[in-house]
Design a protein around this motif. Structure first.
Motif, PDB file in Angstrom:
ATOM      1  N   SER A 180      49.330  49.041  19.725  1.00 40.41           N
ATOM      2  CA  SER A 180      48.286  50.004  20.056  1.00 40.41           C
ATOM      3  C   SER A 180      48.782  50.900  21.193  1.00 40.41           C
ATOM      4  O   SER A 180      49.411  50.437  22.132  1.00 40.41           O
ATOM      5  N   THR A 181      48.468  52.177  21.116  1.00 41.09           N
ATOM      6  CA  THR A 181      48.996  53.121  22.108  1.00 41.09           C
ATOM      7  C   THR A 181      48.141  53.221  23.367  1.00 41.09           C
ATOM      8  O   THR A 181      48.633  53.639  24.406  1.00 41.09           O
ATOM      9  N   PHE A 182      46.894  52.830  23.290  1.00 43.78           N
ATOM     10  CA  PHE A 182      46.024  53.039  24.441  1.00 43.78           C
ATOM     11  C   PHE A 182      45.697  51.764  25.214  1.00 43.78           C
ATOM     12  O   PHE A 182      45.279  51.841  26.367  1.00 43.78           O
ATOM     13  N   THR A 183      45.898  50.590  24.624  1.00 46.32           N
ATOM     14  CA  THR A 183      45.453  49.360  25.281  1.00 46.32           C
ATOM     15  C   THR A 183      46.233  49.039  26.553  1.00 46.32           C
ATOM     16  O   THR A 183      45.684  48.432  27.471  1.00 46.32           O
ATOM     17  N   ASP A 184      47.477  49.449  26.640  1.00 51.63           N
ATOM     18  CA  ASP A 184      48.256  49.214  27.857  1.00 51.63           C
ATOM     19  C   ASP A 184      47.610  49.939  29.039  1.00 51.63           C
ATOM     20  O   ASP A 184      47.428  49.360  30.111  1.00 51.63           O
ATOM     21  N   GLU A 185      47.250  51.180  28.814  1.00 52.45           N
ATOM     22  CA  GLU A 185      46.632  51.970  29.877  1.00 52.45           C
ATOM     23  C   GLU A 185      45.224  51.473  30.197  1.00 52.45           C
ATOM     24  O   GLU A 185      44.852  51.376  31.365  1.00 52.45           O
ATOM     25  N   VAL A 186      44.464  51.152  29.176  1.00 58.52           N
ATOM     26  CA  VAL A 186      43.110  50.621  29.389  1.00 58.52           C
ATOM     27  C   VAL A 186      43.188  49.349  30.228  1.00 58.52           C
ATOM     28  O   VAL A 186      42.442  49.187  31.196  1.00 58.52           O
ATOM     29  N   SER A 187      44.101  48.469  29.862  1.00 62.22           N
ATOM     30  CA  SER A 187      44.244  47.202  30.587  1.00 62.22           C
ATOM     31  C   SER A 187      44.639  47.426  32.037  1.00 62.22           C
ATOM     32  O   SER A 187      44.107  46.781  32.944  1.00 62.22           O
ATOM     33  N   ARG A 188      45.558  48.335  32.257  1.00 59.88           N
ATOM     34  CA  ARG A 188      46.012  48.625  33.621  1.00 59.88           C
ATOM     35  C   ARG A 188      44.860  49.149  34.473  1.00 59.88           C
ATOM     36  O   ARG A 188      44.643  48.690  35.608  1.00 59.88           O
ATOM     37  N   PHE A 189      44.100  50.087  33.932  1.00 56.58           N
ATOM     38  CA  PHE A 189      42.992  50.671  34.692  1.00 56.58           C
ATOM     39  C   PHE A 189      41.870  49.654  34.912  1.00 56.58           C
ATOM     40  O   PHE A 189      41.281  49.589  35.996  1.00 56.58           O
ATOM     41  N   LEU A 190      41.587  48.843  33.903  1.00 55.89           N
ATOM     42  CA  LEU A 190      40.564  47.811  34.061  1.00 55.89           C
ATOM     43  C   LEU A 190      40.988  46.782  35.098  1.00 55.89           C
ATOM     44  O   LEU A 190      40.158  46.303  35.882  1.00 55.89           O
ATOM     45  N   PHE A 191      42.262  46.452  35.123  1.00 59.31           N
ATOM     46  CA  PHE A 191      42.768  45.487  36.100  1.00 59.31           C
ATOM     47  C   PHE A 191      42.579  46.011  37.528  1.00 59.31           C
ATOM     48  O   PHE A 191      42.203  45.268  38.430  1.00 59.31           O
ATOM     49  N   ILE A 192      42.827  47.295  37.714  1.00 60.37           N
ATOM     50  CA  ILE A 192      42.620  47.914  39.030  1.00 60.37           C
ATOM     51  C   ILE A 192      41.158  47.787  39.444  1.00 60.37           C
ATOM     52  O   ILE A 192      40.832  47.356  40.556  1.00 60.37           O
ATOM     53  N   TRP A 193      40.262  48.157  38.539  1.00 61.91           N
ATOM     54  CA  TRP A 193      38.839  48.115  38.840  1.00 61.91           C
ATOM     55  C   TRP A 193      38.346  46.683  39.064  1.00 61.91           C
ATOM     56  O   TRP A 193      37.577  46.428  39.993  1.00 61.91           O
ATOM     57  N   VAL A 194      38.778  45.746  38.217  1.00 58.79           N
ATOM     58  CA  VAL A 194      38.356  44.348  38.381  1.00 58.79           C
ATOM     59  C   VAL A 194      38.849  43.812  39.724  1.00 58.79           C
ATOM     60  O   VAL A 194      38.107  43.136  40.446  1.00 58.79           O
ATOM     61  N   GLY A 195      40.093  44.117  40.070  1.00 63.24           N
ATOM     62  CA  GLY A 195      40.647  43.630  41.332  1.00 63.24           C
ATOM     63  C   GLY A 195      39.899  44.151  42.546  1.00 63.24           C
ATOM     64  O   GLY A 195      39.550  43.388  43.453  1.00 63.24           O
ATOM     65  N   LEU A 196      39.622  45.447  42.566  1.00 63.50           N
ATOM     66  CA  LEU A 196      38.962  46.036  43.728  1.00 63.50           C
ATOM     67  C   LEU A 196      37.480  45.676  43.800  1.00 63.50           C
ATOM     68  O   LEU A 196      36.961  45.348  44.870  1.00 63.50           O
ATOM     69  N   MET A 197      36.791  45.718  42.675  1.00 58.72           N
ATOM     70  CA  MET A 197      35.371  45.344  42.682  1.00 58.72           C
ATOM     71  C   MET A 197      35.214  43.835  42.931  1.00 58.72           C
ATOM     72  O   MET A 197      34.295  43.410  43.617  1.00 58.72           O
ATOM     73  N   GLY A 198      36.143  43.054  42.388  1.00 57.42           N
ATOM     74  CA  GLY A 198      36.127  41.612  42.641  1.00 57.42           C
ATOM     75  C   GLY A 198      36.382  41.297  44.103  1.00 57.42           C
ATOM     76  O   GLY A 198      35.795  40.365  44.664  1.00 57.42           O
ATOM     77  N   ALA A 199      37.249  42.078  44.741  1.00 55.95           N
ATOM     78  CA  ALA A 199      37.513  41.886  46.170  1.00 55.95           C
ATOM     79  C   ALA A 199      36.259  42.169  46.989  1.00 55.95           C
ATOM     80  O   ALA A 199      35.934  41.427  47.930  1.00 55.95           O
ATOM     81  N   ALA A 200      35.538  43.218  46.634  1.00 55.48           N
ATOM     82  CA  ALA A 200      34.296  43.543  47.342  1.00 55.48           C
ATOM     83  C   ALA A 200      33.259  42.437  47.137  1.00 55.48           C
ATOM     84  O   ALA A 200      32.610  41.986  48.087  1.00 55.48           O
ATOM     85  N   TYR A 201      33.111  41.987  45.901  1.00 60.62           N
ATOM     86  CA  TYR A 201      32.154  40.919  45.592  1.00 60.62           C
ATOM     87  C   TYR A 201      32.519  39.633  46.332  1.00 60.62           C
ATOM     88  O   TYR A 201      31.659  38.971  46.910  1.00 60.62           O
ATOM     89  N   THR A 202      33.803  39.303  46.340  1.00 61.75           N
ATOM     90  CA  THR A 202      34.267  38.095  47.016  1.00 61.75           C
ATOM     91  C   THR A 202      34.004  38.181  48.518  1.00 61.75           C
ATOM     92  O   THR A 202      33.607  37.210  49.139  1.00 61.75           O
ATOM     93  N   MET A 203      34.198  39.369  49.086  1.00 66.65           N
ATOM     94  CA  MET A 203      33.915  39.546  50.505  1.00 66.65           C
ATOM     95  C   MET A 203      32.427  39.316  50.768  1.00 66.65           C
ATOM     96  O   MET A 203      32.054  38.687  51.763  1.00 66.65           O
ATOM     97  N   GLY A 204      31.594  39.817  49.878  1.00 66.78           N
ATOM     98  CA  GLY A 204      30.163  39.629  50.033  1.00 66.78           C
ATOM     99  C   GLY A 204      29.735  38.181  49.934  1.00 66.78           C
ATOM    100  O   GLY A 204      28.750  37.760  50.545  1.00 66.78           O
ATOM    101  N   GLN A 205      30.487  37.384  49.190  1.00 64.37           N
ATOM    102  CA  GLN A 205      30.189  35.960  49.040  1.00 64.37           C
ATOM    103  C   GLN A 205      30.872  35.120  50.121  1.00 64.37           C
ATOM    104  O   GLN A 205      30.748  33.900  50.128  1.00 64.37           O
ATOM    105  N   LYS A 206      31.638  35.771  50.995  1.00 66.85           N
ATOM    106  CA  LYS A 206      32.394  35.114  52.075  1.00 66.85           C
ATOM    107  C   LYS A 206      33.372  34.082  51.516  1.00 66.85           C
ATOM    108  O   LYS A 206      33.517  32.981  52.032  1.00 66.85           O
ATOM    109  N   ARG A 207      34.051  34.467  50.448  1.00 62.90           N
ATOM    110  CA  ARG A 207      35.003  33.560  49.804  1.00 62.90           C
ATOM    111  C   ARG A 207      36.410  34.132  49.752  1.00 62.90           C
ATOM    112  O   ARG A 207      37.221  33.705  48.938  1.00 62.90           O
ATOM    113  N   HIS A 208      36.679  35.105  50.598  1.00 66.53           N
ATOM    114  CA  HIS A 208      38.017  35.682  50.631  1.00 66.53           C
ATOM    115  C   HIS A 208      38.997  34.681  51.216  1.00 66.53           C
ATOM    116  O   HIS A 208      38.630  33.853  52.058  1.00 66.53           O
ATOM    117  N   LEU A 209      40.226  34.787  50.799  1.00 65.77           N
ATOM    118  CA  LEU A 209      41.284  33.952  51.340  1.00 65.77           C
ATOM    119  C   LEU A 209      41.461  34.283  52.818  1.00 65.77           C
ATOM    120  O   LEU A 209      41.490  35.452  53.200  1.00 65.77           O
TER     121      LEU A 209
END
Length: 164
Positions: free
Chosen positions: A41-70
């Motif tokens: 597939s020609t688009f899934t590599d890019e979709v995955s990369r962009f989703l990974f960026i968003w999941v990582g950053l939004m997950g970091a914010a959520y984790t900070m809010g839960q006081k569970r950061h490393l």
């Protein structure tokens, strides 16, 4: 403030779950199309990369809010016997954190996003504006700042109780 935090927790958790689910589907389709269909597939590599960026950053914010950061808690463990000193340390840590989130993520990330939108840079496969991908940085920083302000207010309230 509690209603805002509760709403943010709910939105961020559902958003991260949704993004992660789409990410898993995208990667699964990429593997299936590459190895089973012999036509990657020609688009899934890019979709995955962009989703990974968003999941990582939004997950970091959520984790900070839960006081569970490393964290390396060597100094806080040494100060456990002195609650006022531990509280002061936590206030200082949160002041550094809010400074980082505001200056680097909101200000710096916001400038990056705006400059990228102004240049009209688009992704090669999906054709979406890269500024929208970079919007995850200031948005995540904004969520972090709200969580840190909540924590600072709690710490200042605790400090007043400890001092008296």
């Amino acid at each position: 403030m509690n209603k805002l935090i509760t709403a943010m927790n709910k939105v961020l958790s559902l958003f991260c779950i949704s993004l992660s689910s789409v990410l898993v589907l995208s990667v699964s389709w990429q593997v299936f199309s590459r190895y089973v269909l012999n036509s990657p597939s020609t688009f899934t590599d890019e979709v995955s990369r962009f989703l990974f960026i968003w999941v990582g950053l939004m997950g970091a914010a959520y984790t900070m809010g839960q006081k569970r950061h490393l964290a390396i808690d060597l100094l806080p463990m040494k100060l456990e016997k002195s609650p006022l000193k531990l509280n002061n340390l936590n206030i200082i840590i949160n002041l550094f954190s809010v400074s980082f989130a505001f200056i680097i993520m909101i200000y710096g990330g916001g400038n990056l996003m705006l400059k990228t939108l102004a240049t009209g840079q688009v992704s090669p496969a999906l054709g979406i504006e890269m500024g929208l991908v970079y919007a995850a940085i200031p948005l995540s920083g904004l969520f972090m700042v709200v969580y840190i302000i909540r924590d600072l207010l709690e710490l200042v309230s605790q400090r007043q109780n400890l001092a008296s």
